[in-house]
Design an enzyme around this catalytic site. Structure first.
Site, short mmCIF file in Angstrom:
data_model
loop_
_atom_site.label_atom_id
_atom_site.label_comp_id
_atom_site.label_asym_id
_atom_site.label_seq_id
_atom_site.Cartn_x
_atom_site.Cartn_y
_atom_site.Cartn_z
N SER A 84 0.78 -1.25 0.00
CA SER A 84 0.00 0.00 0.00
C SER A 84 0.81 1.29 0.00
CB SER A 84 -0.93 -0.01 1.22
OG SER A 84 -0.17 0.15 2.41
N THR A 133 -8.51 2.46 -4.00
CA THR A 133 -8.02 3.79 -3.64
C THR A 133 -8.42 4.84 -4.67
OG1 THR A 133 -5.97 5.07 -3.44
CG2 THR A 133 -5.83 3.08 -4.75
N ASP A 134 -8.46 6.10 -4.23
CA ASP A 134 -8.69 7.20 -5.18
C ASP A 134 -7.49 7.43 -6.10
OD1 ASP A 134 -6.92 8.29 -3.31
OD2 ASP A 134 -8.19 10.01 -2.78
N GLU A 135 -6.34 6.84 -5.73
CA GLU A 135 -5.12 7.11 -6.52
C GLU A 135 -5.21 6.54 -7.93
OE1 GLU A 135 -1.44 6.85 -4.38
OE2 GLU A 135 -2.44 7.09 -2.46
N TYR A 159 2.26 1.75 -7.47
CA TYR A 159 1.20 1.36 -6.53
C TYR A 159 -0.18 1.56 -7.16
CZ TYR A 159 -2.33 2.07 -2.89
OH TYR A 159 -3.50 2.03 -2.15
N ALA A 161 -1.04 2.02 -10.22
CA ALA A 161 -1.25 1.22 -11.43
C ALA A 161 -1.62 -0.22 -11.05
CB ALA A 161 0.01 1.23 -12.29
N LYS A 163 -3.11 -1.15 -8.27
CA LYS A 163 -4.48 -1.15 -7.72
C LYS A 163 -5.49 -1.00 -8.86
CE LYS A 163 -5.77 -1.20 -3.97
NZ LYS A 163 -6.11 -2.34 -3.05
N ASN A 188 -7.23 9.13 1.40
CA ASN A 188 -6.22 8.83 2.43
C ASN A 188 -6.86 8.63 3.80
OD1 ASN A 188 -4.65 10.18 0.23
ND2 ASN A 188 -2.97 9.86 1.68
P1 NAD Z 1 -1.41 -1.85 5.04
O1 NAD Z 1 -0.19 -1.83 4.20
O2 NAD Z 1 -1.38 -1.20 6.38
O3 NAD Z 1 -1.89 -3.36 5.28
C1 NAD Z 1 -1.91 -4.31 4.27
C2 NAD Z 1 -2.11 -5.67 4.94
O4 NAD Z 1 -2.16 -6.65 3.89
C3 NAD Z 1 -0.96 -6.07 5.86
O5 NAD Z 1 -1.48 -6.62 7.05
C4 NAD Z 1 -0.19 -7.12 5.07
O6 NAD Z 1 0.44 -8.08 5.90
C5 NAD Z 1 -1.31 -7.74 4.25
N1 NAD Z 1 -0.82 -8.34 3.01
C6 NAD Z 1 0.07 -7.83 2.12
N2 NAD Z 1 0.28 -8.68 1.11
C7 NAD Z 1 -0.51 -9.77 1.35
C8 NAD Z 1 -0.76 -10.97 0.67
N3 NAD Z 1 -0.14 -11.24 -0.49
N4 NAD Z 1 -1.63 -11.85 1.20
C9 NAD Z 1 -2.24 -11.61 2.37
N5 NAD Z 1 -2.04 -10.47 3.07
C10 NAD Z 1 -1.20 -9.56 2.57
O7 NAD Z 1 -2.55 -1.23 4.12
P2 NAD Z 1 -3.82 -0.37 4.53
O8 NAD Z 1 -3.43 1.05 4.61
O9 NAD Z 1 -4.50 -1.00 5.68
O10 NAD Z 1 -4.70 -0.55 3.22
C11 NAD Z 1 -5.67 -1.57 3.10
C12 NAD Z 1 -6.30 -1.49 1.73
O11 NAD Z 1 -6.89 -0.21 1.55
C13 NAD Z 1 -5.30 -1.66 0.58
O12 NAD Z 1 -5.91 -2.42 -0.42
C14 NAD Z 1 -5.05 -0.24 0.11
O13 NAD Z 1 -4.70 -0.21 -1.26
C15 NAD Z 1 -6.39 0.40 0.38
N6 NAD Z 1 -6.34 1.85 0.63
C16 NAD Z 1 -5.59 2.35 1.64
C17 NAD Z 1 -5.60 3.73 1.89
C18 NAD Z 1 -4.82 4.35 3.03
O14 NAD Z 1 -4.88 5.57 3.19
N7 NAD Z 1 -4.13 3.58 3.85
C19 NAD Z 1 -6.35 4.58 1.07
C20 NAD Z 1 -7.09 4.01 0.03
C21 NAD Z 1 -7.09 2.64 -0.17
P1 TYD Z 2 1.35 9.09 2.20
O1 TYD Z 2 0.93 9.07 3.63
O2 TYD Z 2 2.53 8.30 1.79
O3 TYD Z 2 0.06 8.71 1.33
P2 TYD Z 2 -0.17 8.80 -0.28
O4 TYD Z 2 1.13 8.91 -0.97
O5 TYD Z 2 -0.83 7.49 -0.53
O6 TYD Z 2 -1.07 9.98 -0.50
O7 TYD Z 2 1.62 10.59 1.81
C1 TYD Z 2 0.63 11.61 1.96
C2 TYD Z 2 1.20 12.88 1.37
O8 TYD Z 2 2.30 13.30 2.19
C3 TYD Z 2 1.77 12.68 -0.02
O9 TYD Z 2 1.49 13.85 -0.79
C4 TYD Z 2 3.26 12.54 0.20
C5 TYD Z 2 3.50 13.40 1.43
N1 TYD Z 2 4.62 12.97 2.31
C6 TYD Z 2 5.59 13.89 2.71
O10 TYD Z 2 5.56 15.08 2.34
N2 TYD Z 2 6.60 13.44 3.53
C7 TYD Z 2 6.69 12.15 3.94
O11 TYD Z 2 7.67 11.79 4.65
C8 TYD Z 2 5.67 11.22 3.53
C9 TYD Z 2 5.72 9.78 3.97
C10 TYD Z 2 4.65 11.68 2.72
#
Ligand code: NAD
Ligand code: TYD
Length: 355
Positions: A84, A133-135, A159, A161, A163, A188
């Protein structure tokens, strides 16, 4: 009845599992590979709870997933498992292709085989919910309207691409095989159990450790912040009543430039845990080299999910961010555990930090 959750030891997945079992007695089978981002400590409060079955394993392991589905007959699969972090995808895209694309494909194949064998209500009521994700929509200009569900896919990082590819597979399994899928594309997230490689937990952690607060480029990139518990309630709502084959954008209506987010964190930390020397945490802000291909702005138009399913976020950024900072201050042992070992190697690679 039960559901199968993948990636339920990660940030959003563990919040979802805790939330789910907080408001329902329906069991959760939690399949997680425990990569660097997976942490069983997030689930420690479920120790001994018979409603939660943790299984260490890969979503790309067809036989394992098939066995779990056949043994437990879940009525739904919620797929959080993914690589992620954008910055890690820039250093090494391979794992992203493997888990997000190949892994999702194998998971879909196992689910399709299981679902094909169901009958009657079991088959009709089954759901596969894919968390995205919105990305995938790419980057917005300042005056552009927020992303709606019909926005063109224009992913810019390995990432996003990967998703995007997984979203397309999920869509194709609905159109081709009739698999009853739902997709959510959210902005996010922030909140408890967020791994401190992402902006908000990294800044809190570095501030308290007296380290620089790294701002990429000019810090004017905009993200739309969603409190993780709000995301969990949105997923529950979509699972319950979403229309099959549809996607739902989930956002917090909280667009903020990164620099504003960091200033807010510094101000809250000044209040909750002032520096020993009495100086403001803002003094630790440091501008560093920008992320390659850095998307300028993300913003979610979350009107569809509100109109169709009556969901909207409960937290504003102002309320959610204070809860988040408080959680990190109250859970320093959790932070210490996740920031040892491999985490230090990451800081070296990304920020040039030496031990
Ligand atoms: P994270 O990286 O914190 O957690 C991912 C989890 O998936 C981990 O526990 C990891 O061990 C597990 N994992 C990774 N590869 C695996 C595999 N091959 N098989 C089984 N488990 C596996 O991610 P997150 O932030 O909790 O995101 C969860 C989902 O939400 C993801 O699909 C991410 O793309 C999506 N998402 C996250 C955000 C965000 O802001 N964090 C925003 C939009 C979408
Ligand atoms: P991040 O939390 O990595 O989420 P995403 O890239 O999925 O949006 O980053 C959020 C924003 O913060 C992004 O524009 C990148 C920026 N950023 C920094 O400026 N400094 C940092 O050390 C990190 C990790 C992110």
């Amino acid at each position: 009845m039960s559901i199968l959750v993948t990636g339920g030891a990660g940030f959003i997945g563990s919040n979802f599992v805790l939330d789910w079992l907080g408001c329902s007695d329906e069991a959760v089978i939690n399949l997680d590979a425990l990569t660097y981002a997976g942490n069983r400590e997030n689930l420690v409060s479920l120790k001994g709870d018979s409603r939660h079955l943790f299984v260490k394993g890969d979503i790309g392991d067809f036989d394992l997933v098939a066995r779990l589905l056949n043994e437990h007959s879940p009525r739904a699969v919620v797929n959080f498992a993914a690589e992620s972090h954008v910055d890690r995808s820039i250093h090494g895209p391979e794992d992203f292709i493997q888990t997000n694309i190949v892994g999702t494909f194998r998971l879909l194949e196992a689910v399709r085989a299981y679902w094909s064998g169901l009958e009657g209500e079991g088959k009709g009521g089954f759901r596969f919910l894919h968390v995205s994700t919105d990305e995938v929509y790419g980057s917005l200009g300042l005056g552009d309207p927020a992303f709606s569900e019909t926005h063109r896919y224009e992913p810019n990082s390995p990432y996003s691409a990967s998703k995007a590819a997984s979203d397309h597979l999920v869509r194709a399994y609905h159109h081709t095989y009739g698999l009853p899928v739902l997709t959510t594309n959210c902005s996010n997230n922030y909140g408890p159990y967020h791994f401190p490689e992402k902006l908000i937990p990294l800044v809190i952690h570095n501030a308290l450790a007296g380290k620089p607060l790294p701002i990429y480029g000019d810090g004017q990139q905009i993200r739309d912040w969603l409190y993780v518990r709000d995301h969990c309630s949105a997923i529950r709502r979509v699972l319950e009543s979403g229309r099959l084959g549809e996607t739902y954008n989930v956002g917090g209506w909280n667009e903020k430039p990164n620099l504003d987010v960091v200033h807010t964190l510094c101000t809250i930390l000044d209040e909750f845990s002032p520096r020993a020397d009495g100086k403001p945490y803002r003094e630790q802000i440091t501008y560093v080299k920008d992320r390659p291909g850095h998307d300028r702005r993300y913003a979610i138009d979350a009107t569809k999910i509100e109109r169709e399913l009556g969901w909207k976020p409960a937290e504003t950024f102002e309320t959610g961010i204070r809860k988040t900072v408080r959680w990190y201050l109250d859970n320093q042992a959790w932070v210490q555990n996740v920031t040892s070992g491999a985490y230090r190697e990451w800081l070296g690679k990304q920020y040039g930090e030496t031990k």
